[in-house]
Motif scaffolding. Structure first.
Motif, mmCIF file in Angstrom:
data_model
loop_
_atom_site.group_PDB
_atom_site.id
_atom_site.type_symbol
_atom_site.label_atom_id
_atom_site.label_comp_id
_atom_site.label_asym_id
_atom_site.label_seq_id
_atom_site.Cartn_x
_atom_site.Cartn_y
_atom_site.Cartn_z
ATOM 1 N N VAL A 165 0.848 -1.193 0.000
ATOM 2 C CA VAL A 165 0.000 0.000 0.000
ATOM 3 C C VAL A 165 0.879 1.237 0.000
ATOM 4 O O VAL A 165 1.863 1.302 0.740
ATOM 5 N N THR A 166 0.518 2.219 -0.820
ATOM 6 C CA THR A 166 1.267 3.473 -0.859
ATOM 7 C C THR A 166 0.368 4.642 -0.462
ATOM 8 O O THR A 166 -0.863 4.555 -0.570
ATOM 9 N N ASN A 167 0.997 5.716 -0.017
ATOM 10 C CA ASN A 167 0.264 6.939 0.294
ATOM 11 C C ASN A 167 0.288 7.870 -0.921
ATOM 12 O O ASN A 167 0.764 7.495 -1.996
ATOM 13 N N ASN A 208 3.449 8.279 -2.821
ATOM 14 C CA ASN A 208 3.941 7.021 -3.372
ATOM 15 C C ASN A 208 4.946 6.337 -2.448
ATOM 16 O O ASN A 208 5.812 5.585 -2.894
ATOM 17 N N GLU A 209 4.837 6.607 -1.151
ATOM 18 C CA GLU A 209 5.657 5.912 -0.150
ATOM 19 C C GLU A 209 4.924 4.643 0.278
ATOM 20 O O GLU A 209 3.691 4.629 0.355
ATOM 21 N N VAL A 210 5.679 3.588 0.568
ATOM 22 C CA VAL A 210 5.127 2.283 0.913
ATOM 23 C C VAL A 210 5.047 2.145 2.436
ATOM 24 O O VAL A 210 5.985 2.517 3.146
ATOM 25 N N LEU A 211 3.940 1.578 2.911
ATOM 26 C CA LEU A 211 3.800 1.335 4.346
ATOM 27 C C LEU A 211 4.485 0.017 4.700
ATOM 28 O O LEU A 211 4.162 -1.034 4.151
ATOM 29 N N LEU A 212 5.471 0.100 5.595
ATOM 30 C CA LEU A 212 6.204 -1.077 6.075
ATOM 31 C C LEU A 212 6.092 -1.151 7.587
ATOM 32 O O LEU A 212 5.915 -0.136 8.259
ATOM 33 N N ALA A 229 6.067 1.186 12.508
ATOM 34 C CA ALA A 229 5.382 1.241 11.208
ATOM 35 C C ALA A 229 5.576 2.632 10.638
ATOM 36 O O ALA A 229 5.498 3.627 11.367
ATOM 37 N N CYS A 230 5.857 2.702 9.349
ATOM 38 C CA CYS A 230 6.012 4.011 8.718
ATOM 39 C C CYS A 230 5.939 3.868 7.197
ATOM 40 O O CYS A 230 6.150 2.795 6.644
ATOM 41 N N PHE A 231 5.617 4.993 6.567
ATOM 42 C CA PHE A 231 5.667 5.077 5.117
ATOM 43 C C PHE A 231 7.088 5.449 4.726
ATOM 44 O O PHE A 231 7.677 6.357 5.329
ATOM 45 N N VAL A 232 7.646 4.735 3.757
ATOM 46 C CA VAL A 232 9.008 5.031 3.302
ATOM 47 C C VAL A 232 9.036 5.130 1.778
ATOM 48 O O VAL A 232 8.258 4.482 1.092
ATOM 49 N N LEU A 292 10.363 3.802 -1.058
ATOM 50 C CA LEU A 292 11.002 2.517 -1.346
ATOM 51 C C LEU A 292 11.149 2.344 -2.848
ATOM 52 O O LEU A 292 10.205 2.588 -3.599
ATOM 53 N N ASN A 293 12.338 1.936 -3.263
ATOM 54 C CA ASN A 293 12.564 1.657 -4.685
ATOM 55 C C ASN A 293 13.604 0.546 -4.801
ATOM 56 O O ASN A 293 14.136 0.077 -3.791
ATOM 57 N N GLU A 294 13.885 0.144 -6.022
ATOM 58 C CA GLU A 294 14.808 -0.971 -6.229
ATOM 59 C C GLU A 294 16.228 -0.632 -5.788
ATOM 60 O O GLU A 294 16.995 -1.534 -5.467
ATOM 61 N N SER A 295 16.584 0.642 -5.742
ATOM 62 C CA SER A 295 17.935 1.026 -5.316
ATOM 63 C C SER A 295 18.132 0.957 -3.810
ATOM 64 O O SER A 295 19.234 0.691 -3.347
ATOM 65 N N ASN A 296 17.077 1.221 -3.033
ATOM 66 C CA ASN A 296 17.246 1.267 -1.574
ATOM 67 C C ASN A 296 16.537 0.137 -0.825
ATOM 68 O O ASN A 296 16.552 0.116 0.398
ATOM 69 N N ILE A 297 15.931 -0.794 -1.518
ATOM 70 C CA ILE A 297 15.142 -1.831 -0.853
ATOM 71 C C ILE A 297 15.970 -2.655 0.133
ATOM 72 O O ILE A 297 15.473 -3.066 1.175
ATOM 73 N N ASP A 298 17.261 -2.877 -0.163
ATOM 74 C CA ASP A 298 18.113 -3.661 0.735
ATOM 75 C C ASP A 298 18.325 -2.977 2.086
ATOM 76 O O ASP A 298 18.651 -3.629 3.071
#
Length: 152
Positions: free
Chosen positions: A14-16, A19-23, A102-105, A107-113
């Motif tokens: 889910v994104t806000n 376009n940040e993802v809730l983790l 819990a927070c919205f971040v 997130l993309n393929e460059s920083n997912i790690d």
């Protein structure tokens, strides 16, 4: 031969509006961030379960749109279904006995790690992030047959 027993789990991407993802970070897997979710209860449809788990863990109401993947952990007998869902309403409010953070971040393929350190959670999240195709999902009652939900 006995009937196999599996745990069925659901989670959602889910994104806000930014376009940040809730983790979330749980107490028992505090080394990694992950998509919010949990186990499906007996008699509960998958879409009901993901809505309930998401709300319980984060305080956020979501609308499942479709399934981005189905995954199996054969060692622990867990089948995990990941949904792509829309944010509907609510503010982050965690259940402290279960969720550590819990927070919205962004997130993309460059920083997912940086966030997801377990490879199986990373692959699920990348599949959901890419959402190149959503799989149809249906929930049914039987006797009589009644379609409860269809997501495409």
């Amino acid at each position: 031969m006995s009937t196999p027993k599996h745990i069925v789990a659901v989670s959602a991407y889910v994104t806000n509006r930014k376009n940040e993802v809730l983790l979330v970070k749980t107490h028992w897997r505090s080394d990694t961030w992950e998509l919010p979710g949990g186990q499906v209860e007996e008699g509960e449809s998958l879409d009901e379960a993901v809505r309930r788990e998401f709300l319980e863990e984060t305080g956020i109401i979501i609308k499942p749109i479709g399934v981005t993947g189905v995954y199996s952990n054969t060692t622990k007998g867990i089948v995990s279904i990941v949904f792509y869902a829309e944010y509907v309403s609510g503010e982050i409010k965690i259940q402290p006995e279960e969720i550590k953070e819990a927070c919205f971040v962004e997130l993309n393929e460059s920083n997912i790690d940086t966030y997801l350190v377990r490879p199986h959670m990373k692959s699920r999240t990348l599949d959901a992030m890419r959402k190149q195709s959503l799989s149809p999902y249906e929930a049914w009652e039987v006797d009589p047959f009644n379609l409860l939900e269809r997501l495409e």
